[in-house]
Scaffold this active site. Structure first.
Site, short mmCIF file in Angstrom:
data_model
loop_
_atom_site.label_atom_id
_atom_site.label_comp_id
_atom_site.label_asym_id
_atom_site.label_seq_id
_atom_site.Cartn_x
_atom_site.Cartn_y
_atom_site.Cartn_z
N ALA A 28 0.85 -1.18 0.00
CA ALA A 28 0.00 0.00 0.00
C ALA A 28 0.89 1.23 0.00
O ALA A 28 1.41 1.60 1.04
CB ALA A 28 -0.91 0.00 1.22
N CYS A 29 1.07 1.84 -1.15
CA CYS A 29 2.12 2.85 -1.32
C CYS A 29 1.53 4.24 -1.56
O CYS A 29 0.34 4.43 -1.65
CB CYS A 29 3.00 2.46 -2.50
SG CYS A 29 3.61 0.76 -2.39
N THR A 30 2.42 5.23 -1.67
CA THR A 30 2.07 6.59 -2.05
C THR A 30 3.06 7.05 -3.10
O THR A 30 4.26 6.82 -2.96
CB THR A 30 2.12 7.54 -0.84
OG1 THR A 30 1.36 7.00 0.24
CG2 THR A 30 1.58 8.91 -1.22
N GLU B 204 1.96 1.21 -7.56
CA GLU B 204 1.00 1.83 -6.66
C GLU B 204 -0.23 0.93 -6.64
O GLU B 204 -0.99 0.87 -7.61
CB GLU B 204 0.64 3.23 -7.17
CG GLU B 204 -0.36 3.97 -6.31
CD GLU B 204 0.23 4.38 -4.97
OE1 GLU B 204 -0.51 4.32 -3.97
OE2 GLU B 204 1.42 4.77 -4.93
#
Length: 476
Positions: free
Chosen positions: A12-14, A105
Site C-alpha cells: 500500500a504505497c504513495t 502503486e
C-alpha cells in the site's frame, strides 16, 4: 524458515510524479514509498548489461506468471526483497538508457468491471513488472507500451499504477481489470500525487501524445454498460472504487499533497473528487518531493505525533511499514549517467535520509546488498531502521536531536552531490562509470556513518528513560 507473507495483499504505497517544467531545475521526478511490512529488508543492486545465446524465460515465484524475454537485457538498477521465495519485487530503478520505472502503486477495481474482466491468477503482478519491462525499453513511452502489451496478452493478477519517466516525459500507467489499461502523460507544467486508488480521470482518445490505452477499451465499456456518464470517459469512475475506505485510507494523502503544493482550499480530505493532474503554486524541488514522501500530516490535527482526537483518523504517507522510499530524478542537459539520480531512503522515510546514487553506477555498496531477518547490524536497511526504532520510544525527548542530525546529513549529501557533478563533467567516457560508482559509494558511506553516530547518541540518551530509573542522591 517458512515464510508466511504475501506482499501483494499488504502492499500500500504513495506516489508522486512531476513534469520537467513544474520542477525548479527542469528535472523530471517520480517517487514512491514502498509500504508493506514494518520489518522486511530491502536490497539495492545493479544488474549488468547481458546478451544471452538463448531466449530467456521469466517464471514468478509468487504466482507462476511466465513469459519469454529478449536475449539482450540492458543494465538496470533495482531494489529487490531480501528473499525471492515470494517473488523478486524489484520495485524501482534506472536502465542504461536513462529510463526510470517504479512499480507499483496498489489500487482497487470495482466489482462491476471485475465481473466481466476478472483479474488473472497467474498474470503479471507487481512482483515481476520492473524485471520484465525496465531492462528492455529505451524511453518512458516504450515502457508504457511494453507493459500494456504484456497486460493484454497475459492478463494481470492485481490492479496497479506504474510510474515511468525519462529526461523529457513522465507517464502514469494504470490497469483497471484483468486486461484493460490506460496511461496518461503528466503535463510538463504539472504534477500528480496518488494513493492506492485508480487516479486517471478523463481520457482523450484523440490525443496519442498524452494518452495510451488498450485499443478496444471504449467498446468494452460500452458493451458491458459500465459507464454511468457516457458523455465522458472517466477511467477512475468507470473502473475504480469510491467507498468509505477510500475516503479514510487513500484520498487524505492526495489531499495533503495538493494542499502543500497548490495552496490551501476548502476541499475535504475525504473528497472523492480530487483532481489527478494539478499545477503547483511554485516550482517543485527535490526537497519538496522527498518532503512529501516523508510526511505524516504535519501542521494538521491528523498528524499521528499530535495528541489531538483525530491524530489516528487517516493513514499517513510516511509510516512504520515503509520498506524503502525512492525518488528517481532525471536532470536536464547532462549525460544520462550523470543526469539520473536514484535517491534511496531505506526504511521509514521520515526517519531516514535519501542517499543519492548516480544512474551510471556499475555496483552498489556491500551494505546495500545484504540484510535478512532478523536484524543484521551490517545491513544498510537495518542501520537506518534501527535509528527509527530507538527514536520511536522517546519521540518527545529525542526528536529534536534526531531531526538536527538528519538535516545535517542531508546538507552534507547535497553538497557532495554538487561537487561530484562538477568533477564528473571532466571525466572521459571510460572513466565515468568507476568515478560515479565510487562517488555514490562515498555518499552512501557518509549517510551510514552519520546514522551509526546518531544511533550511538540515541542509545546513550535513552538509558536515562528506563522505568527502573530512580533519582538518587549522588552523595549516597
Amino acid at each position: 524458515m517458512t515464510l508466511q507473507y504475501n506482499k501483494a495483499s499488504l502492499s500500500a504505497c504513495t506516489s508522486i510524479l512531476v513534469g520537467r517544467k513544474a520542477s525548479i531545475d527542469g528535472s523530471t521526478m517520480i517517487g514512491r514509498n514502498e509500504d508493506a511490512k514494518a520489518s522486511w529488508p530491502k536490497h539495492f543492486v545493479v544488474h549488468p548489461h547481458e546478451e544471452f545465446n538463448e531466449p530467456q524465460k521469466y517464471v514468478s515465484n509468487e504466482n507462476g506468471f511466465t513469459m519469454e524475454l529478449p536475449q539482450i537485457r540492458y543494465k538496470y538498477s533495482a531494489t529487490p526483497e531480501w528473499t525471492d521465495k515470494e517473488g523478486l519485487f524489484e520495485e524501482d530503478g534506472f536502465n542504461e538508457f536513462g529510463v526510470a520505472m517504479s512499480a507499483t502503486e496498489s489500487a482497487y477495481s470495482n466489482q462491476a468491471v471485475l465481473g466481466v474482466d476478472p483479474l488473472v491468477k497467474d498474470g503479471i503482478g507487481e512482483e515481476a513488472m520492473v524485471t520484465v519491462v525496465l531492462p528492455y525499453v529505451k524511453t518512458a513511452r516504450e515502457g508504457v507500451k511494453r507493459l500494456g502489451e504484456i497486460v493484454e496478452k497475459y492478463g494481470t493478477s492485481e490492479t496497479n499504477g506504474v510510474l515511468f519517466s525519462d529526461q523529457k516525459e513522465v507517464w502514469y500507467f494504470e490497469n483497471g481489470s484483468g486486461h484493460y489499461w490506460v496511461a496518461q502523460r503528466i503535463p510538463d507544467d504539472s504534477y500528480a500525487v496518488v494513493a492506492n486508488q485508480l487516479a486517471i480521470q478523463e481520457i482523450d482518445f484523440n490525443d496519442p501524445d498524452n494518452f495510451m490505452f488498450k485499443l478496444d477499451i471504449q467498446e468494452f465499456v460500452n458493451d458491458y454498460n459500465l459507464n454511468a456518464t457516457p458523455q465522458t470517459f472517466n477511467f477512475r469512475k468507470i473502473f475504480g472504487t469510491h467507498d468509505q475506505s477510500d475516503a479514510i485510507y487513500s484520498t487524505p494523502r492526495v489531499w495533503y499533497g495538493q494542499q502543500q503544493f497548490s495552496g490551501k482550499t476548502d476541499e475535504s480530505p475525504e473528497s472523492q473528487e480530487l483532481d489527478f493532474i494539478k499545477k503547483a503554486d511554485r516550482l517543485l524541488s527535490i526537497d519538496d518531493v522527498q518532503g512529501y514522501l516523508s510526511s505524516h500530516f504535519e501542521g494538521t490535527e491528523f498528524d499521528p505525533l499530535n495528541k489531538s482526537a483525530n491524530n489516528k483518523r487517516y493513514r499517513p504517507i510516511s509510516l512504520a511499514k515503509t520498506q524503502e522510499s525512492h525518488v528517481l530524478q532525471i536532470r536536464p542537459d547532462l549525460k544520462p549517467e550523470i543526469a539520473g539520480v536514484q535517491w534511496l531512503s531505506m526504511g521509514v522515510s521520515s526517519q531516514s535520509v535519501y542517499v543519492p546514487f548516480y544512474m551510471g553506477i556499475t555496483d552498489t555498496p556491500e551494505e546495500y546488498k545484504i540484510g535478512k531477518l532478523p536484524y543484521d547490524e551490517k545491513s544498510a536497511y537495518w542501520t537506518f531502521k534501527l535509528a527509527g526504532v530507538l527514536l520511536d520510544s522517546h519521540y518527545p525527548e529525542l526528536g529534536t536531536m534526531f531531526k538536527e542530525q538528519q538535516k545535517s546529513i542531508n546538507i552534507t549529501l547535497r553538497k557532495m552531490l554538487r561537487d561530484f557533478d562538477i568533477k564528473s563533467l571532466s571525466k572521459d567516457d571510460d572513466q565515468l562509470p568507476q568515478f560515479l560508482t565510487s562517488a555514490s559509494q562515498e555518499m552512501a558511506k557518509t549517510a551510514l556513518d552519520g546514522y551509526k553516530e546518531l544511533t550511538a547518541k540515541l542509545i546513550t540518551q535513552s538509558t536515562d528513560f528506563s522505568p527502573l530509573n530512580f533519582k538518587t542522591d549522588m552523595n549516597l
